[in-house]
Write a protein that holds these residues in place. Sequence first.
Motif, PDB file in Angstrom:
ATOM      1  N   ALA A   1       1.226  -8.727   3.452  1.00 32.22           N
ATOM      2  CA  ALA A   1       1.813  -7.416   3.756  1.00 32.22           C
ATOM      3  C   ALA A   1       2.558  -6.888   2.536  1.00 32.22           C
ATOM      4  CB  ALA A   1       2.782  -7.542   4.931  1.00 32.22           C
ATOM      5  N   SER A   2       2.408  -5.595   2.278  1.00 33.91           N
ATOM      6  CA  SER A   2       3.108  -4.976   1.158  1.00 33.91           C
ATOM      7  C   SER A   2       3.691  -3.637   1.584  1.00 33.91           C
ATOM      8  CB  SER A   2       2.163  -4.774  -0.035  1.00 33.91           C
ATOM      9  OG  SER A   2       1.391  -3.603   0.114  1.00 33.91           O
ATOM     10  N   SER A   3       4.607  -3.142   0.756  1.00 31.96           N
ATOM     11  CA  SER A   3       5.216  -1.833   1.033  1.00 31.96           C
ATOM     12  C   SER A   3       4.436  -0.695   0.383  1.00 31.96           C
ATOM     13  CB  SER A   3       6.666  -1.820   0.531  1.00 31.96           C
ATOM     14  OG  SER A   3       6.715  -2.002  -0.874  1.00 31.96           O
ATOM     15  N   LEU A   4       3.286  -1.001  -0.204  1.00 30.52           N
ATOM     16  CA  LEU A   4       2.467   0.029  -0.836  1.00 30.52           C
ATOM     17  C   LEU A   4       1.762   0.881   0.215  1.00 30.52           C
ATOM     18  CD1 LEU A   4       0.779  -2.241  -3.519  1.00 30.52           C
ATOM     19  CD2 LEU A   4       2.427  -0.412  -4.008  1.00 30.52           C
ATOM     20  N   PRO A   5       1.846   2.194   0.106  1.00 30.68           N
ATOM     21  CA  PRO A   5       1.083   3.037   1.034  1.00 30.68           C
ATOM     22  C   PRO A   5      -0.413   2.830   0.824  1.00 30.68           C
ATOM     23  CG  PRO A   5       2.788   4.305  -0.101  1.00 30.68           C
ATOM     24  CD  PRO A   5       2.694   2.982  -0.799  1.00 30.68           C
ATOM     25  N   ALA A   6      -1.160   2.753   1.897  1.00 27.91           N
ATOM     26  CA  ALA A   6      -2.600   2.550   1.795  1.00 27.91           C
ATOM     27  C   ALA A   6      -3.247   3.723   1.057  1.00 27.91           C
ATOM     28  CB  ALA A   6      -3.208   2.408   3.188  1.00 27.91           C
ATOM     29  N   GLY A   7      -4.180   3.399   0.169  1.00 32.02           N
ATOM     30  CA  GLY A   7      -4.931   4.426  -0.534  1.00 32.02           C
ATOM     31  C   GLY A   7      -4.103   5.288  -1.456  1.00 32.02           C
ATOM     32  N   SER A   8      -3.039   4.741  -2.032  1.00 32.03           N
ATOM     33  CA  SER A   8      -2.123   5.549  -2.834  1.00 32.03           C
ATOM     34  C   SER A   8      -2.291   5.381  -4.341  1.00 32.03           C
ATOM     35  CB  SER A   8      -0.672   5.199  -2.475  1.00 32.03           C
ATOM     36  OG  SER A   8      -0.397   3.836  -2.774  1.00 32.03           O
ATOM     37  N   ALA A   9      -3.007   4.355  -4.780  1.00 33.23           N
ATOM     38  CA  ALA A   9      -3.046   4.026  -6.205  1.00 33.23           C
ATOM     39  C   ALA A   9      -4.407   4.323  -6.828  1.00 33.23           C
ATOM     40  CB  ALA A   9      -2.703   2.554  -6.414  1.00 33.23           C
ATOM     41  N   ASP A  10      -4.373   4.691  -8.100  1.00 30.19           N
ATOM     42  CA  ASP A  10      -5.601   4.876  -8.867  1.00 30.19           C
ATOM     43  C   ASP A  10      -6.037   3.581  -9.533  1.00 30.19           C
ATOM     44  OD1 ASP A  10      -5.956   7.901  -8.756  1.00 30.19           O
ATOM     45  OD2 ASP A  10      -3.911   7.754  -9.538  1.00 30.19           O
ATOM     46  N   VAL A  11      -5.054   2.793  -9.964  1.00 25.32           N
ATOM     47  CA  VAL A  11      -5.337   1.568 -10.711  1.00 25.32           C
ATOM     48  C   VAL A  11      -4.345   0.485 -10.301  1.00 25.32           C
ATOM     49  CG1 VAL A  11      -5.532   0.510 -12.999  1.00 25.32           C
ATOM     50  CG2 VAL A  11      -6.147   2.901 -12.704  1.00 25.32           C
TER      51      VAL A  11
END
Length: 266
Positions: free
Chosen positions: A128-138
Motif C-alpha cells: 500500500a502506498s499514498s501515491l494517487p493511482a495513475g498520477s505519475a509519468d515516470v
Amino acid sequence: MNRLIATFACLATFGAAGAVAQSVAPSKQIAAAVAAPTRTPANRERDRYRHPAETLAFFGVTPTQTIIEFLPAGGWYTEILAPLTNGRGRYVALVPTPQAERTRTQLAGKAATYGTTQVATIDFATGASSLPAGSADVVLTFRNVHNLLMQDDPAAAGRVFKAFYAALKPGGVLGVVDHRLPEDMDTAREKTSGYIKRSTVVRLAKDAGFTLAGESRINANARDTHDHPEGVWTLPPTYRLKDVDRAKYAAIGESDRFTLRFVKPR
C-alpha cells in the motif's frame, strides 16, 4: 515526433538479451541539471560511473513530468531531478513510512534549489502506498531492487513493483538501474552480494503488468568480475575492505549495472 517516441524509435530489434537501445542525446534541460553548480562535488565526481544525463535521456525524462524516485537515500539523483522539475513538473520521493520525516527534512533543507517537492510513503509488507493511482509519468529506482530482494520477506519486491504500476499513468515509464549478476551465476547470491540478475527484474516487472520497452548498456562495466569478497560494496565508493587491494578495486570502478526501461501498457 515527441521526445519519448523518438527514444523508442532508437530501439534495435529484440534479441536473446532483450531490447538494446542506441544512445539518446540528453535534452538541454537535463544537461543543465547535471552540470548545475548546486550539485555536491563528490556526487559530480561519480558521473563517469553513473552517466546521469544519458540515463535520464534513455528513460525519456522531461522537466514537465511527475517523477517518482523510489528510495532516494542520500539524494544523489535527487540533486538532478528536483531542480529539473522545479517550477515545471513535480518531484516525489517514495519511501517507507519510518523514513518519511527525515526525507521531508532533507528536501526542505534545499527548497531554494528544489522548489516544492513531495514525499509519498509505501508499506513493503502490504504494497500500500499514498501515491494517487495513475498520477505519475515516470517511476525511477537506482540500485534499490537488490535491497528489496535482500529483505526477509521474499514477496516484498513484487508488491513494490505492483505499487509502481498502480502509480503510473497508462504509457508511463518505470526506469530501473541495478547491479548486474550474470545469468550463469548462482541466484542465491542475490540475497547477499548486492548483485541481481536482469531476468529477476524483468520477471518482477512483467508480473506487475509492465512491458519491457528498452535496454541500454550505458551503465555496464566490463571490468567488473561480479565475484568480490564483500559483493558490490567491495568496489568504490564503499570500499568495504578499506585498504585491502584498494588499487585493484579502484581500477575496476563502480559495479556493472543494467539499465532497463519498462512501460505500463495504454
